[in-house]
Design a protein around this motif. Structure first.
Motif, mmCIF file in Angstrom:
data_model
loop_
_atom_site.group_PDB
_atom_site.id
_atom_site.type_symbol
_atom_site.label_atom_id
_atom_site.label_comp_id
_atom_site.label_asym_id
_atom_site.label_seq_id
_atom_site.Cartn_x
_atom_site.Cartn_y
_atom_site.Cartn_z
ATOM 1 N N ARG A 65 -3.574 1.916 9.384
ATOM 2 C CA ARG A 65 -3.640 1.677 7.789
ATOM 3 C C ARG A 65 -2.178 1.388 7.553
ATOM 4 O O ARG A 65 -2.157 0.613 6.617
ATOM 5 N N TYR A 66 -1.174 1.965 8.185
ATOM 6 C CA TYR A 66 -0.016 1.582 7.390
ATOM 7 C C TYR A 66 0.331 0.356 7.807
ATOM 8 O O TYR A 66 0.896 -0.495 6.911
ATOM 9 N N HIS A 67 -0.098 -0.367 8.909
ATOM 10 C CA HIS A 67 0.320 -1.728 9.034
ATOM 11 C C HIS A 67 -0.706 -2.664 8.038
ATOM 12 O O HIS A 67 -0.137 -3.678 7.789
ATOM 13 N N GLY A 68 -1.834 -2.146 7.770
ATOM 14 C CA GLY A 68 -2.535 -2.794 6.798
ATOM 15 C C GLY A 68 -2.018 -2.911 5.522
ATOM 16 O O GLY A 68 -1.932 -3.914 4.813
ATOM 17 N N TRP A 69 -1.480 -1.576 5.185
ATOM 18 C CA TRP A 69 -0.809 -1.656 3.914
ATOM 19 C C TRP A 69 0.393 -2.670 3.961
ATOM 20 O O TRP A 69 0.757 -3.460 2.775
#
Length: 215
Positions: A14-18
């Motif tokens: 999720r962090y990398h997506g953000w």
């Protein structure tokens, strides 16, 4: 620190997506926030409950709202001789450092902390009465609200206690000298809100009617 572990894969993903979307699309704004510091117009004291999403409720972007969370959105009375004043320190910083113009106490439906206080004060949660219970001693702040509850069924009384947590916190805020001065100088406005999670409703305390009214 041998007990720390790698971040769970779903949070890393999720962090990398953000980073690849939200951040990448507004990189300049994030860099400006980092360089210029924060200048929020409001502070919100809300519950730790994961269902209460302050920034979503108010459509706020990064840098707009200074948020402090604790169990049952409580503010303790002013007590400089005590210890570990996390909430008090956050309030002091927001009012005297950031000079926010609005300070909001946001309660909510189905609050587990409030229910714990209700059970404790009803004699149904002896474990919370123990001196070693951090939750119990924190919920002592709300005891006066339980003692003033109207008659009725448990569900009605618990909802009333949820709203009492907001009012007691507002009263306690005024025991802080720097808050009281800011309010009296018209530099700070206090607000009490209650969020109905399931209905998406928001109610505000109205001093004129001494009750909560829908926004």
């Amino acid at each position: 620190m041998k007990y720390a572990r790698p971040l769970p894969a779903y949070l890393t993903k999720r962090y990398h997506g953000w980073k690849a979307t939200t951040y990448a699309e507004d990189k300049g704004w994030y860099r400006r926030l980092a360089e210029d510091g924060q200048h929020p117009r409001a502070m919100v004291i809300s519950c730790c409950d994961s269902r209460v999403h302050v920034t979503s409720i108010f459509g706020a972007d990064q840098g707009e709202v200074f948020i402090h969370r604790n169990i049952a959105n409580l503010v303790p009375p002013f007590n400089p001789d005590g210890h570990h004043h996390g909430t008090s320190a956050a309030i002091e910083y927001a009012v005297t450092g950031l000079k926010v113009a609005h300070l909001v106490v946001l309660g909510h439906s189905g609050c587990g902390g409030v229910e714990g206080c209700y059970d404790m004060c009803s004699g149904n949660a002896p474990h919370l009465e123990e001196s070693a219970s951090f939750i119990g001693r924190w919920m002592d702040i709300l005891r006066p609200g339980f003692e003033d509850l109207p008659q009725g069924d448990d569900a009605t009384r618990k909802r009333a206690l949820e709203k009492a947590s907001v009012l007691i916190s507002l009263e306690n805020l005024m025991s802080f000298p720097f808050v009281k001065k800011a309010v009296e100088d018209d530099m700070l406005a206090l607000h009490g809100l209650w969020n109905n999670i399931g209905e998406g409703g928001l109610e505000a305390y109205d001093p004129a009617s001494d009750g909560f009214v829908a926004i």
